[in-house]
Design a protein around this motif. Structure first.
Motif, PDB file in Angstrom:
ATOM      1  N   UNK A  45     141.375 -17.227  85.264  1.00 22.76           N
ATOM      2  CA  UNK A  45     141.652 -16.374  84.100  1.00 22.76           C
ATOM      3  C   UNK A  45     141.480 -14.903  84.464  1.00 22.76           C
ATOM      4  N   UNK A  46     140.440 -14.586  85.239  1.00 25.63           N
ATOM      5  CA  UNK A  46     140.213 -13.197  85.653  1.00 25.63           C
ATOM      6  C   UNK A  46     141.382 -12.662  86.472  1.00 25.63           C
ATOM      7  N   UNK A  47     142.026 -13.531  87.222  1.00 28.41           N
ATOM      8  CA  UNK A  47     143.147 -13.127  88.073  1.00 28.41           C
ATOM      9  C   UNK A  47     144.500 -13.359  87.406  1.00 28.41           C
ATOM     10  N   UNK A  48     144.463 -13.692  86.115  1.00 27.64           N
ATOM     11  CA  UNK A  48     145.686 -13.902  85.344  1.00 27.64           C
ATOM     12  C   UNK A  48     146.605 -14.910  86.028  1.00 27.64           C
ATOM     13  N   UNK A  49     145.997 -15.969  86.545  1.00 29.71           N
ATOM     14  CA  UNK A  49     146.778 -16.983  87.234  1.00 29.71           C
ATOM     15  C   UNK A  49     146.623 -18.317  86.520  1.00 29.71           C
ATOM     16  N   UNK A  50     147.387 -19.297  86.926  1.00 25.03           N
ATOM     17  CA  UNK A  50     147.385 -20.589  86.258  1.00 25.03           C
ATOM     18  C   UNK A  50     147.285 -21.709  87.283  1.00 25.03           C
ATOM     19  N   UNK A  51     146.973 -22.884  86.800  1.00 28.06           N
ATOM     20  CA  UNK A  51     147.057 -24.104  87.606  1.00 28.06           C
ATOM     21  C   UNK A  51     146.959 -25.278  86.649  1.00 28.06           C
ATOM     22  N   UNK A  52     147.468 -26.408  87.070  1.00 27.33           N
ATOM     23  CA  UNK A  52     147.332 -27.625  86.261  1.00 27.33           C
ATOM     24  C   UNK A  52     147.559 -28.839  87.146  1.00 27.33           C
ATOM     25  N   UNK A  53     146.940 -29.910  86.758  1.00 26.81           N
ATOM     26  CA  UNK A  53     147.048 -31.172  87.471  1.00 26.81           C
ATOM     27  C   UNK A  53     148.422 -31.776  87.220  1.00 26.81           C
ATOM     28  N   UNK A  54     149.040 -32.278  88.274  1.00 21.83           N
ATOM     29  CA  UNK A  54     150.353 -32.924  88.160  1.00 21.83           C
ATOM     30  C   UNK A  54     150.247 -34.326  88.749  1.00 21.83           C
ATOM     31  N   UNK A  55     150.328 -35.321  87.906  1.00 25.58           N
ATOM     32  CA  UNK A  55     150.228 -36.699  88.377  1.00 25.58           C
ATOM     33  C   UNK A  55     148.875 -37.302  88.048  1.00 25.58           C
ATOM     34  N   UNK A  56     148.726 -38.550  88.428  1.00 21.09           N
ATOM     35  CA  UNK A  56     147.488 -39.278  88.147  1.00 21.09           C
ATOM     36  C   UNK A  56     147.009 -39.973  89.421  1.00 21.09           C
ATOM     37  N   UNK A  57     145.869 -40.618  89.320  1.00 19.77           N
ATOM     38  CA  UNK A  57     145.323 -41.298  90.490  1.00 19.77           C
ATOM     39  C   UNK A  57     144.733 -40.311  91.463  1.00 19.77           C
ATOM     40  N   UNK A  58     144.417 -40.786  92.657  1.00 19.20           N
ATOM     41  CA  UNK A  58     143.764 -39.932  93.650  1.00 19.20           C
ATOM     42  C   UNK A  58     144.747 -39.047  94.417  1.00 19.20           C
ATOM     43  N   UNK A  59     146.022 -39.339  94.330  1.00 18.73           N
ATOM     44  CA  UNK A  59     147.030 -38.567  95.071  1.00 18.73           C
ATOM     45  C   UNK A  59     147.730 -37.519  94.211  1.00 18.73           C
ATOM     46  N   UNK A  60     147.087 -37.072  93.153  1.00 17.35           N
ATOM     47  CA  UNK A  60     147.721 -36.079  92.279  1.00 17.35           C
ATOM     48  C   UNK A  60     147.937 -34.770  93.030  1.00 17.35           C
ATOM     49  N   UNK A  61     148.847 -33.967  92.523  1.00 20.17           N
ATOM     50  CA  UNK A  61     149.110 -32.630  93.044  1.00 20.17           C
ATOM     51  C   UNK A  61     148.603 -31.615  92.028  1.00 20.17           C
TER      52      UNK A  61
END
Length: 195
Positions: free
Chosen positions: A140-156
């Motif tokens: 948030x401080x760096x005005x950036x984003x991320x989110x989990x894509x997929x499920x299980x242990x091999x998510x991206x």
């Protein structure tokens, strides 16, 4: 137009000009110097030591948000930054690289240590991780984003591709776009150092 009206208009124009000159001289027309990128964070490095934004002080810092299981963007960026580090020559001692994980579930300090030991990555890179809340606050401080894509242990993880160049006071200097090549990274860092 009467002489009286002409005198009033001339006085008004001169007054506005003087007010404008005073405002210009005091910097009223300058853009604010505070960047919207960067700010406080509380994370841990790859040794488990608590680290905050003070780590940015004293050196130019290339800050990149990624994760160790990333199949493409992150390793490509890290290799490009290592090549830029070599090409910076003596200036390289004034530049540090920070890899902030956006995958705190898997990127423990031990995992960061293993990942950053790759000889193709910048020497001395500081790996940072933390709790999900700490990572979210840093992003948030760096005005950036991320989110989990997929499920299980091999998510991206979906995440941004540019890096942020911060000056030795810990303030934002410029964005370093993804894939511009090591020579252009050197050009960007060197130009910021001269400004």
């Amino acid at each position: 137009m009467t002489r009286r009206n002409l005198i009033v208009i001339v006085c008004a124009v001169l007054s506005l000009a003087m007010l404008g000159a005073v405002a210009w001289k005091t910097g009223a027309f300058k853009a604010p110097q505070t960047a919207l990128v960067g700010g406080p964070f509380q994370l841990v490095d790859q040794t488990g030591k608590p680290v905050d934004e003070a780590v940015l002080k004293g050196k130019w810092s290339v800050v990149f948000f990624g994760y160790t299981y990333c199949p493409d963007v992150c390793p490509t960026t890290m290799v490009e930054m290592a090549q830029a580090q070599e090409r910076l020559g003596p200036k390289a001692r004034d530049v540090q690289f920070l890899f902030i994980s956006v995958d705190p579930e898997r990127d423990t300090p031990a995992q960061l240590t293993t990942y950053l030991s790759n000889d193709a990555f910048p020497k001395g890179t500081i790996g940072l991780t933390g709790t999900p809340e700490q990572v979210a606050a840093a992003a948030k401080a760096y005005r950036t984003f991320y989110r989990k894509a997929g499920t299980g242990t091999d998510y991206l993880m979906d995440h941004p591709t540019p890096a942020y160049l911060m000056n030795p006071k810990g303030r934002f200097a410029r964005v370093i776009p993804f894939g511009i090549g090591p020579d252009e990274v050197v050009t960007q860092i060197s130009a910021a150092m001269r400004e």
